[in-house]
Design an enzyme around this catalytic site. Structure first.
Site, short mmCIF file in Angstrom:
data_model
loop_
_atom_site.label_atom_id
_atom_site.label_comp_id
_atom_site.label_asym_id
_atom_site.label_seq_id
_atom_site.Cartn_x
_atom_site.Cartn_y
_atom_site.Cartn_z
N LYS A 178 45.74 37.65 26.27
CA LYS A 178 46.69 38.58 26.72
C LYS A 178 47.88 38.61 25.77
O LYS A 178 48.02 39.00 24.52
CB LYS A 178 47.14 38.77 28.08
CG LYS A 178 45.82 39.38 28.95
CD LYS A 178 46.01 40.11 29.97
CE LYS A 178 44.66 40.97 30.39
NZ LYS A 178 44.24 40.36 31.84
N ASP A 183 43.42 29.75 35.10
CA ASP A 183 43.42 30.80 34.41
C ASP A 183 44.49 31.43 34.23
O ASP A 183 45.07 32.22 35.24
CB ASP A 183 42.24 31.90 34.83
CG ASP A 183 42.14 33.22 33.88
OD1 ASP A 183 43.25 33.65 33.18
OD2 ASP A 183 41.18 33.86 34.22
N PHE A 224 39.92 37.54 39.46
CA PHE A 224 39.39 38.21 38.43
C PHE A 224 39.35 37.25 37.06
O PHE A 224 40.55 36.72 36.99
CB PHE A 224 40.31 39.37 38.19
CG PHE A 224 39.93 40.36 36.96
CD1 PHE A 224 39.06 41.33 37.20
CD2 PHE A 224 40.56 40.03 35.79
CE1 PHE A 224 38.37 42.01 36.12
CE2 PHE A 224 39.96 40.81 34.54
CZ PHE A 224 39.11 41.89 34.87
C1 LIG Z 1 42.74 40.05 31.85
C2 LIG Z 1 42.25 38.90 32.43
C3 LIG Z 1 41.04 38.51 32.39
C4 LIG Z 1 39.99 38.79 31.29
O1 LIG Z 1 40.75 38.96 29.81
P1 LIG Z 1 40.17 40.20 28.79
O2 LIG Z 1 40.89 40.09 27.54
O3 LIG Z 1 40.12 41.47 29.44
O4 LIG Z 1 38.71 39.86 28.59
C5 LIG Z 1 40.63 37.05 32.60
N1 LIG Z 1 41.47 36.37 33.65
C6 LIG Z 1 42.61 37.04 33.96
C7 LIG Z 1 43.29 36.31 34.81
C8 LIG Z 1 43.11 38.38 33.44
O5 LIG Z 1 44.39 38.91 33.81
#
Ligand SMILES: *Cc1c(COP(=O)(O)O)cnc(C)c1O
Length: 397
Positions: free
Chosen positions: A255, A226, A141
């Protein structure tokens, strides 16, 4: 008085139906607690998918935001502002990287990493124009933009949204042989999550990231981590990669970088990579704005000064051990690191989340069969004990 039901109907009247939220309408939050419009109190065990590591409405971040909101909020990058540099310096000091590039949502930072990796491939690795490949993992994700869902293995994320950006190769997660095999002369990067959060809190074997680091180095490809969800204390270290004594080439964060106040994200890397980006190559009207920068600084200060990573480690170890004591044949596995914990069931998790909600514990299912517990990192044992009593009532036999 308007009820939860009233607000839900109100929302349904005007909102796109792109989510399936639990039926609760929140109106106030403080630390680990939130309140619904009927005055009922809940323990937030989701923390905005880890954007609220510092807890709801942290007073220090709120103060920074309010002060900055009265002074200067946005300049665009057409002009300089006096808050972006100290923010980026803080990111660089904490991560050990030389440069940072600020964006807003996490998905934008992912897109930024993709652009930087591709341009690095063309200008530094000298691969042929328009042939760059980035390897990603099944069950990943990385966000919801069209490029990013294009390399998702989740059918629903893609269905109806094609055609997609080419240049991505999907391999199984936690499989270093697959990585080695997928590399070719056009590979520029391997992008991966240290733990797959949305994918169901999937924890790879010890040594996985170290082996990936090694493979990337041998083949001269960038390791892009990520850490939007795993970073900033969540797993019991400031970054999950610290468990493996490695550094990525590009780090993606978001986040909790704002403590839930405002979308703030960034990538960090050394100048040898960042310098491929030239004026005009990339941008964002709001990226690095003074308000976001002040919020980001305060959010990082809270994580460091309140020792949130260490607290996540200690409370997480204890909480996970307690969860493992729950005796129930419907529980397949309890797994995670720090305060990113998943309970995999052998049936759908949603009804359990609804029962937990009725008892005042807000958790959300992920990947159908997994209940994720990821409370704010400021949580103490007393509050977790309170949650455990309720989790026992719902999940115990
Ligand atoms: C939440 C998340 C994203 C995307 O972030 P948004 O602020 O919702 O665009 C990308 N990578 C990971 C691992 C995430 O948990």
């Amino acid at each position: 008085m308007k009820t939860n039901k009233d607000y839900i109907e109100f929302t349904d009247r005007f909102s796109a139906q792109n989510y399936h939220p639990l039926p609760v309408v929140l109106t106030r939050g403080k630390g680990v607690w939130v309140w619904d419009v009927e005055g009922k109190k809940y323990l937030d065990m989701l923390s905005g998918y880890s954007a609220l590591n510092q807890g709801h409405c942290h007073p220090r971040i709120a103060r920074a935001m309010n002060e900055q909101a009265k002074r200067l909020t946005l300049t665009s990058r057409a002009f300089h502002n006096d808050t972006m540099a100290p923010f980026l310096e803080k990111i660089c000091t904490l991560t050990g990287f030389e440069k940072a590039l600020p964006m807003n949502a996490g998905a934008e930072a992912v897109e930024t990493a993709i652009k930087v990796a591709r341009k690095w491939g063309y200008t530094k690795k000298k691969i042929k124009d328009n042939t760059a490949e980035i390897i990603v993992c099944e069950n990943n994700f990385h966000g919801r933009t069209t490029t990013v869902v294009g390399f998702s293995s989740e059918a629903q994320y893609r269905a109806g949204f094609g055609p997609f950006t080419p240049g991505f190769k999907i391999i199984p997660y936690d499989d270093t042989h697959a990585l080695e095999k997928a590399v070719n002369k056009n590979t520029v990067a391997f992008m991966v999550e240290p733990i797959q959060g949305e994918g169901g809190v999937i924890v790879p074997h010890d040594g996985y990231l170290r082996q990936c680091r090694d493979i990337c180095r041998r083949h001269n490809i960038l390791l892009v981590l990520d850490e939007i969800q795993t970073g900033l204390g969540r797993t019991g270290r400031l970054f999950a990669y610290e468990y493996e004594d490695i550094r990525p080439d590009i780090l993606i964060i978001g986040k909790a970088l704002s403590g839930g106040f405002y979308p703030v994200s960034a990538i960090a890397c050394d100048d040898a990579i960042m310098s491929v980006i030239k004026p005009g190559d990339h941008g964002s009207t709001f990226g690095g704005n003074p308000l976001a920068s002040r919020i980001g600084m305060a959010a990082l200060d809270v994580i460091v000064e309140e020792n949130l990573a260490r607290r996540a480690f200690e409370t997480g170890e204890w909480f996970m051990a307690e969860l493992r004591k729950i005796n129930n044949p419907r529980i397949c596995e309890v797994r995670g690191k720090g305060l990113l914990i998943g309970i995999e069931l052998n049936e759908k998790a949603r009804p359990y989340c609804e029962e937990l909600m009725a008892l005042g514990v807000l958790a959300k299912e992920t990947h159908d069969m997994v209940v994720r517990f990821a409370p704010p990192l400021v949580i103490g044992r007393k509050e977790l004990q309170w949650a455990l009593e309720r989790i026992h009532r719902v999940l115990g036999v």
